[in-house]
Design a protein around this motif. Structure first.
Motif, PDB file in Angstrom:
ATOM      1  N   LEU A  14       0.827  -1.216   0.000  1.00  0.00           N
ATOM      2  CA  LEU A  14       0.000   0.000   0.000  1.00  0.00           C
ATOM      3  C   LEU A  14       0.859   1.262   0.000  1.00  0.00           C
ATOM      4  O   LEU A  14       0.514   2.243  -0.659  1.00  0.00           O
ATOM      5  CB  LEU A  14      -0.957   0.001   1.191  1.00  0.00           C
ATOM      6  CG  LEU A  14      -2.147  -0.947   1.087  1.00  0.00           C
ATOM      7  CD1 LEU A  14      -2.958  -0.939   2.382  1.00  0.00           C
ATOM      8  CD2 LEU A  14      -3.035  -0.578  -0.086  1.00  0.00           C
ATOM      9  N   ILE A  18       0.208   4.070  -2.683  1.00  0.00           N
ATOM     10  CA  ILE A  18      -0.233   5.404  -2.241  1.00  0.00           C
ATOM     11  C   ILE A  18       0.802   6.454  -2.634  1.00  0.00           C
ATOM     12  O   ILE A  18       0.454   7.543  -3.072  1.00  0.00           O
ATOM     13  CB  ILE A  18      -0.477   5.428  -0.708  1.00  0.00           C
ATOM     14  CG1 ILE A  18      -1.665   4.542  -0.359  1.00  0.00           C
ATOM     15  CG2 ILE A  18      -0.692   6.858  -0.207  1.00  0.00           C
ATOM     16  CD1 ILE A  18      -1.842   4.287   1.132  1.00  0.00           C
ATOM     17  N   MET A  50     -10.816   3.820   2.327  1.00  0.00           N
ATOM     18  CA  MET A  50     -10.067   2.566   2.232  1.00  0.00           C
ATOM     19  C   MET A  50     -10.728   1.444   3.043  1.00  0.00           C
ATOM     20  O   MET A  50     -10.853   0.317   2.558  1.00  0.00           O
ATOM     21  CB  MET A  50      -8.614   2.764   2.673  1.00  0.00           C
ATOM     22  CG  MET A  50      -7.801   3.530   1.648  1.00  0.00           C
ATOM     23  SD  MET A  50      -6.035   3.522   1.995  1.00  0.00           S
ATOM     24  CE  MET A  50      -5.878   4.951   3.020  1.00  0.00           C
ATOM     25  N   THR A 118      -5.071   2.555  -5.205  1.00  0.00           N
ATOM     26  CA  THR A 118      -5.100   2.103  -3.814  1.00  0.00           C
ATOM     27  C   THR A 118      -6.321   1.233  -3.556  1.00  0.00           C
ATOM     28  O   THR A 118      -6.216   0.140  -2.979  1.00  0.00           O
ATOM     29  CB  THR A 118      -5.120   3.315  -2.856  1.00  0.00           C
ATOM     30  OG1 THR A 118      -3.997   4.141  -3.145  1.00  0.00           O
ATOM     31  CG2 THR A 118      -5.084   2.877  -1.411  1.00  0.00           C
ATOM     32  N   ASN A 141      -0.347   2.910   7.163  1.00  0.00           N
ATOM     33  CA  ASN A 141      -0.147   3.850   6.059  1.00  0.00           C
ATOM     34  C   ASN A 141      -0.804   5.189   6.330  1.00  0.00           C
ATOM     35  O   ASN A 141      -0.265   6.237   5.952  1.00  0.00           O
ATOM     36  CB  ASN A 141      -0.656   3.249   4.741  1.00  0.00           C
ATOM     37  CG  ASN A 141       0.413   2.446   4.054  1.00  0.00           C
ATOM     38  OD1 ASN A 141       1.305   2.996   3.435  1.00  0.00           O
ATOM     39  ND2 ASN A 141       0.346   1.137   4.184  1.00  0.00           N
TER      40      ASN A 141
END
Length: 193
Positions: A14, A18, A50, A118, A141
């Motif tokens: 991720l 990202i 997300m 993402t 993240n």
């Protein structure tokens, strides 16, 4: 339930998708246009998107008759526009003086942080990793994203105008490349980043 190896893998995957470090010039540029970026609001909105996608992403897309590939192409077009703006010095995303906090959501939370790449990656990760480990990777993240968003003033001072201009153009090209990769992947092979 929690697996450190899975969490580390999800976090790294991720993080690369990202690419918050690569987005620094975009964030600085947007902050110059609208005055202030609300880091907390952008991080929470991206986190909500997300986690929502982790839980019900495919169902939401199916509800509207949208395929993952269609979603990826739409996100790729927005990323392409941002990249073109950075390279050419043009203004496609015009600031709305009455809604300056909106820049925290669009385009920072979506599509820069929780963009098509993402969200599609999150859907893809569900086939290999448990939902709990993916959720932990998302949260890690988000902490990194928040730290970078809060540090943009400091980073801007350290890099200076010339450094930011060079970075903006370099990352503009990278954004264009990512957009084209997502677009081609969605059109021709169904593969995402």
């Amino acid at each position: 339930m929690f697996d450190l190896k899975q969490i580390l893998s999800v976090t790294l995957i991720l993080f690369s998708v990202i690419d918050i470090l690569g987005s620094i010039p975009i964030v600085v540029n947007l902050r110059k246009k609208v005055g202030h970026i609300q880091s907390e609001k952008a991080t929470l909105a991206a986190g909500f998107l997300m986690i929502l996608f982790l839980l019900v992403g495919k169902s939401i897309l199916n509800l509207f008759g949208i395929g993952v590939e269609d979603f990826a192409i739409a996100g790729a077009l927005i990323i392409f526009a941002l990249g073109a703006e950075m390279i050419l010095g043009i203004e496609l995303f015009k600031p709305d003086p009455e809604a300056s906090s909106g820049a925290s959501i669009v385009p920072i939370a979506f599509p820069l942080i929780a963009g098509a790449g993402t969200l599609t990656t999150i859907l893809t990760l569900k086939s290999e990793y448990t939902q709990a480990n993916i959720a932990v990777g998302i949260v890690i993240n988000l902490v990194i994203v928040y730290g970078v968003l809060k540090s943009t003033n400091w980073l801007e001072r350290k890099l200076g105008k010339t450094g930011l201009d060079v970075l903006r153009r370099i990352f503009g090209i990278i954004l264009l490349s990512i957009a084209i990769k997502i677009f081609k992947g969605a059109l021709f092979s169904g593969e995402m980043i």
